[in-house]
Motif scaffolding. Structure first.
Motif, mmCIF file in Angstrom:
data_model
loop_
_atom_site.group_PDB
_atom_site.id
_atom_site.type_symbol
_atom_site.label_atom_id
_atom_site.label_comp_id
_atom_site.label_asym_id
_atom_site.label_seq_id
_atom_site.Cartn_x
_atom_site.Cartn_y
_atom_site.Cartn_z
ATOM 1 N N LYS A 675 41.603 38.414 44.965
ATOM 2 C CA LYS A 675 41.971 39.554 45.818
ATOM 3 C C LYS A 675 42.378 40.743 44.965
ATOM 4 O O LYS A 675 41.950 41.871 45.201
ATOM 5 C CB LYS A 675 43.135 39.169 46.735
ATOM 6 C CG LYS A 675 42.679 38.453 47.971
ATOM 7 C CD LYS A 675 43.843 38.347 48.951
ATOM 8 C CE LYS A 675 43.505 37.357 50.052
ATOM 9 N NZ LYS A 675 44.695 36.660 50.551
ATOM 10 N N VAL A 676 43.204 40.457 43.969
ATOM 11 C CA VAL A 676 43.655 41.543 43.090
ATOM 12 C C VAL A 676 42.442 42.188 42.405
ATOM 13 O O VAL A 676 42.281 43.403 42.393
ATOM 14 C CB VAL A 676 44.647 41.004 42.030
ATOM 15 C CG1 VAL A 676 44.981 42.085 41.012
ATOM 16 C CG2 VAL A 676 45.914 40.482 42.704
ATOM 17 N N ASN A 678 39.291 42.139 43.310
ATOM 18 C CA ASN A 678 38.395 42.823 44.248
ATOM 19 C C ASN A 678 38.911 44.202 44.650
ATOM 20 O O ASN A 678 38.133 45.074 45.031
ATOM 21 C CB ASN A 678 38.214 41.994 45.526
ATOM 22 C CG ASN A 678 37.465 40.707 45.238
ATOM 23 O OD1 ASN A 678 36.826 40.577 44.193
ATOM 24 N ND2 ASN A 678 37.557 39.749 46.141
ATOM 25 N N HIS A 679 40.243 44.370 44.580
ATOM 26 C CA HIS A 679 40.794 45.661 44.995
ATOM 27 C C HIS A 679 40.766 46.709 43.914
ATOM 28 O O HIS A 679 41.069 47.868 44.151
ATOM 29 C CB HIS A 679 42.227 45.467 45.512
ATOM 30 C CG HIS A 679 42.239 45.051 46.946
ATOM 31 N ND1 HIS A 679 42.458 43.744 47.334
ATOM 32 C CD2 HIS A 679 41.991 45.750 48.076
ATOM 33 C CE1 HIS A 679 42.354 43.671 48.646
ATOM 34 N NE2 HIS A 679 42.075 44.866 49.125
ATOM 35 N N LEU A 680 40.395 46.314 42.687
ATOM 36 C CA LEU A 680 40.338 47.314 41.617
ATOM 37 C C LEU A 680 39.194 48.280 41.912
ATOM 38 O O LEU A 680 38.098 47.852 42.264
ATOM 39 C CB LEU A 680 40.135 46.626 40.267
ATOM 40 C CG LEU A 680 41.309 45.739 39.825
ATOM 41 C CD1 LEU A 680 40.926 44.917 38.608
ATOM 42 C CD2 LEU A 680 42.541 46.589 39.549
ATOM 43 N N PRO A 681 39.443 49.574 41.779
ATOM 44 C CA PRO A 681 38.427 50.526 42.217
ATOM 45 C C PRO A 681 37.213 50.627 41.278
ATOM 46 O O PRO A 681 36.132 50.974 41.715
ATOM 47 C CB PRO A 681 39.177 51.867 42.274
ATOM 48 C CG PRO A 681 40.395 51.672 41.442
ATOM 49 C CD PRO A 681 40.701 50.209 41.387
ATOM 50 N N ARG A 686 36.998 45.482 37.448
ATOM 51 C CA ARG A 686 36.758 44.252 38.223
ATOM 52 C C ARG A 686 36.176 43.167 37.321
ATOM 53 O O ARG A 686 36.621 42.025 37.332
ATOM 54 C CB ARG A 686 35.805 44.526 39.398
ATOM 55 C CG ARG A 686 36.454 45.227 40.570
ATOM 56 C CD ARG A 686 35.612 45.105 41.843
ATOM 57 N NE ARG A 686 34.318 45.784 41.739
ATOM 58 C CZ ARG A 686 34.136 47.085 41.989
ATOM 59 N NH1 ARG A 686 35.145 47.845 42.370
ATOM 60 N NH2 ARG A 686 32.930 47.620 41.885
#
Ligand code: ADP
Ligand code: MG
Length: 754
Positions: A675-676, A678-681, A686
């Protein structure tokens, strides 16, 4: 035994080799029957169209629309003679395979009814939707179109009812979205640069071609067992499963006799290859159980690569017919050898000289030495680019493992050849060479052919080995598109040769004679590239230390290795030699990093699901059985006896409980880490997060599961074991296929031996 496993084994028990009927006639009669080659062009094309196509192939001259119409018409007539009804532009997007969209020849006629048509326009260009293929952010949302355009240099061919036209694939704005476009540019660049250098020696050379002979390694597993392993189906490798008691330690598989079911598959594959003009020649067992290799006679790089792509596709299809699944993944099983795809590479002039083979006279040997030394420098300077070109999620399991080339680049030349290079550095002094010195040197160089004749030196541990008349890049992965490595190597070679030529020219402009100028630049290059030469065991620990002392890079971190696509040296090569522009290179990096992220993400999700839905419940069932057993013991025995008799079971229950708890926690933490990530822009962040904080969970979870697999009763284990999926050979030992009962015995027997 779980139902899934039971049926998988039952099916396996009933397998027999398929009958394969070869086409009538000799191999030479049907070889190339499904290719629109020069012979067929001569038959089906008007003379001027034939001439235009051969000119386009030889000299790159453009083909007019009128000629394209003639060619399309001829192609269609030929294809129809094979019962073809459809055509497709066949291209190589940045995925793991090829792409094709079939259209029928069918069109509505002016007078009603339908006609079959294939025009030059359709042959030359099509417009597939580029947004559905990896494009690394090149595509503007308002312009999703891409173009495919005919590659005249690779002949059209027929598969089933479809005429396939090899094409390049570019975006609406002209950027490459495939492997073929930059490959053709890299081949053109090395052609120009190598021709320039050859001209120093022989004015008759006007073109230089790069050749490729690939060696495709693969595993075959029974389709039923494959289907019973979701990890194999979804990720191409086993994400869990301890290794077999017997795998490759007896070294009885390499070059062993090929099981009949596999031979039947190979025969059919070879026949189909030969019909498509793919000159496959060598087949043998590889080191690991159920691992095999297929190799053709080498061809020019573009064609050889199209053929490799086609072969990988054919393999999958023909395997299914024989109830096999083919595994092209670089590391389908932990603990046994993985699969590579050695890229044998050479350069050859239009005068028929192989530039990596010693010549027939001193001048020829000088030419050979010049190219050899430039390869050394090319690899030395471009270690990071070469590594980036073959690094992937799958291949990272191989590189640096003890059976595969390390992630450190080095070149093996053999003792004698190394000796000659050292002699040059000794003989060429700082002052102007005397006539005598030149003669001595040339005499030494003149001995090269004899020397190479008796070198039987072979070094299997070198990632980039000189093997007598070619270099063998062994680090490439089995599932890769060879173009990735070939773009890097040929572009880097072009760049190196250009620099070499510039240095020689500069000395000559300063008044130095040609031979001396060449010797001098060779000497400098030999000295500068010395750290890349390594004759020892590339798999050893000492080499890692030695390489570090020499300043060679060793990068096993996948995203970090990939980032070198855009370092200064790689840019100098790839942008400097006009293989990519800045946008294209950045998009390539993005595609590779995203591909890596996705692959690890899929593996992580599959493993998480299997762990929670298959493994943990099985462990709990087994644990309950043990608890039931304890209750029975307590009822039966005195408490003193009970304490003695139950100790091991209690221990096992405790262990299983610990592992179940650990697996559940690890899976939860892994999901959090995903989750962490996947949230990286940014795609780069990522990929780094997946490498550093998601991927380590895979091994940790696997370790617990592999222990449970050994602790829990095989009867209730939900998946076929790794060793069962590769035990084909044992099942085939008897000519009649074994009964299901015998197979089950075999499985149990093997378990007992563990
Ligand atoms: P190995 O001992 O490495 O298995 P093989 O004889 O099987 O070697 O050859 C491996 C590949 O090398 C084959 O595809 C072969 O055609 C190719 N090859 C041989 N000579 C050359 C060359 N000059 N250039 C490129 N490839 C070559
Ligand atoms: Mg080889």
């Amino acid at each position: 035994m779980s139902k899934m496993r039971f049926f998988a084994l039952q099916e396996l028990a009933n397998r027999k080799p398929l009958e394969v009927t070869p086409p009538s006639g000799k191999l030479s009669d049907y070889y190339g029957s499904h290719v629109f080659d020069l012979k067929k062009m001569q038959e089906y094309l008007p003379r001027e169209a034939y001439k235009a196509v051969t000119d386009a192939i030889d000299k790159g001259t453009p083909i007019s629309r009128e000629v394209a119409d003639l060619v399309a018409n001829g192609m269609k007539s030929w294809a129809k003679s094979l019962g073809v009804t459809h055509y497709t532009h066949w291209f190589q997007p940045l995925t793991d395979g090829t792409a094709e969209k079939h259209d029928g020849f069918i069109e509505l006629g002016d007078e009603g009814g339908v006609i079959e048509r294939f025009s030059g326009k359709l042959l030359v260009q099509q417009e597939p939707d580029a947004s559905s293929f990896p494009n690394g952010g090149i595509r503007n949302t308002f312009e999703a179109r891409g173009y495919t355009a005919w590659d005249v240099s690779s002949p059209a061919f027929v598969v089933d009812d479809t005429l396939c036209i090899p094409t390049i694939f570019i975006s609406y704005t002209g950027e490459a979205l495939d492997y073929k476009t930059p490959l053709l540019k890299a081949l053109a660049a090395v052609d120009r640069a190598a021709t320039d250098v050859c001209q120093l020696f022989d004015k008759n050379v006007t073109r230089v071609f790069a050749n490729l002979g690939w060696e495709q390694e693969y595993f075959l597993v029974d389709l039923a067992l494959y289907n019973a392993r979701p990890d194999l189906c979804l990720t191409g490798r086993t994400l869990m499963g301890h290794s077999s008691a017997k795998d490759q330690q007896l070294e009885d598989h390499y070059f062993g006799s090929i099981p009949p079911r596999v031979t039947a598959f190979m025969k059919e594959l070879e026949m189909e290859c030969h019909k498509l003009g793919i000159p496959v020649k060598t087949r043998h067992n590889e080191v690991a159980p159920n691992q095999f290799e297929l190799a053709p006679i080498f061809e020019n790089v573009n064609l050889a690569n199209d053929h490799n792509q086609l072969v990988m596709d054919l393999m999958k299809r023909i395997a299914r017919k024989h109830n096999f699944a083919v595994l092209l993944h670089e590391k389908p099983y932990q603990g046994v050898n993985g699969s590579g795809k050695h890229n044998n590479w050479s350069l050859c002039t239009d005068t028929g000289v192989n530039l990596f083979a010693p010549g027939r006279n001193p001048k020829g040997n000088m030419l050979f030495l010049t190219f050899l030394v430039n390869v050394l420098m090319m690899v030395y300077k471009n270690q990071d680019l070469l590594r980036a070109s073959i690094m992937s999620a799958g291949n990272s399991h191989r590189l640096g493992a003890n059976e595969a080339p390390p992630a450190i680049l080095s070149i093996f030349l053999g003792k004698q050849l190394s000796g000659i290079l050292d002699e040059i550095t000794r003989q060429v002094g700082d002052s102007k060479m005397t006539a005598e010195e030149k003669t001595t040197l040339k005499l030494g160089i003149g001995r090269i052919p004899e020397i190479l004749l008796d070198t039987t030196d072979r070094n299997r541990t070198s990632p980039f080995a000189f093997t007598g008349n070619r270099f063998e890049f062994r680090a490439a992965g089995s599932s890769a598109n060879c173009a990735a490595a070939m773009i890097a190597i040929n572009a880097a070679m072009a760049n190196q040769l250009n620099e070499f030529k510039a240095s020689v020219d500069q000395l000559m402009e300063g008044g130095m004679g040609k031979d001396e100028a060449i010797f001098r630049v060779l000497k400098e290059t030999i000295i500068a590239s010395e750290p890349i030469r390594f004759e020892g065991d590339g798999y050893s620990g000492q080499w890692k230390e030695e390489a570090a002392r020499r300043g060679l890079t060793n990068i096993r971190h996948v995203p970090e290795a990939l980032m070198h696509f855009v370092d200064n040296q790689s840019k100098a090569v790839l942008i400097g030699e006009h293989i990519f522009n800045e946008t294209e290179l950045n998009s390539r990096l993005e595609v590779e990093l995203e591909k890596y992220t996705m692959k690890v993400q899929i593996e992580s999700r599959v493993l998480g699901d299997l762990a929670i839905n298959h493994i943990v419940p099985t462990a709990v069932i087994y644990q309950n059985r043990l608890l039931e057993n304890l209750r029975g013991l307590r009822e039966t025995f005195t408490s003193e006896e009970y304490d003695v008799l139950s100790a091991d079971r209690k221990e096992l229950i405790r262990e299983i409980s610990h592992r179940v708890t650990a697996i559940k926690k690890l899976v939860r933490d892994m999901i959090e880490a995903r989750k962490v990530a996947n949230h990286l822009p940014h795609y780069k962040d990522r990929a780094f997060a997946y490498e550093e904080s998601v991927r380590p969970f895979l091994d940790e979870i696997r370790d617990h599961i592999d222990h449970l697999e050994m602790e829990i009763d095989d009867e209730i284990w939900p998946l076929p074991n790794c060793y069962q999926t590769v035990m084909l050979n044992a099942c085939e030992a008897s000519p009649e296929s074994k009964s299901q009962q015998e197979i089950l015995h075999y499985v149990q027997d093997d378990r007992a031996k563990r």
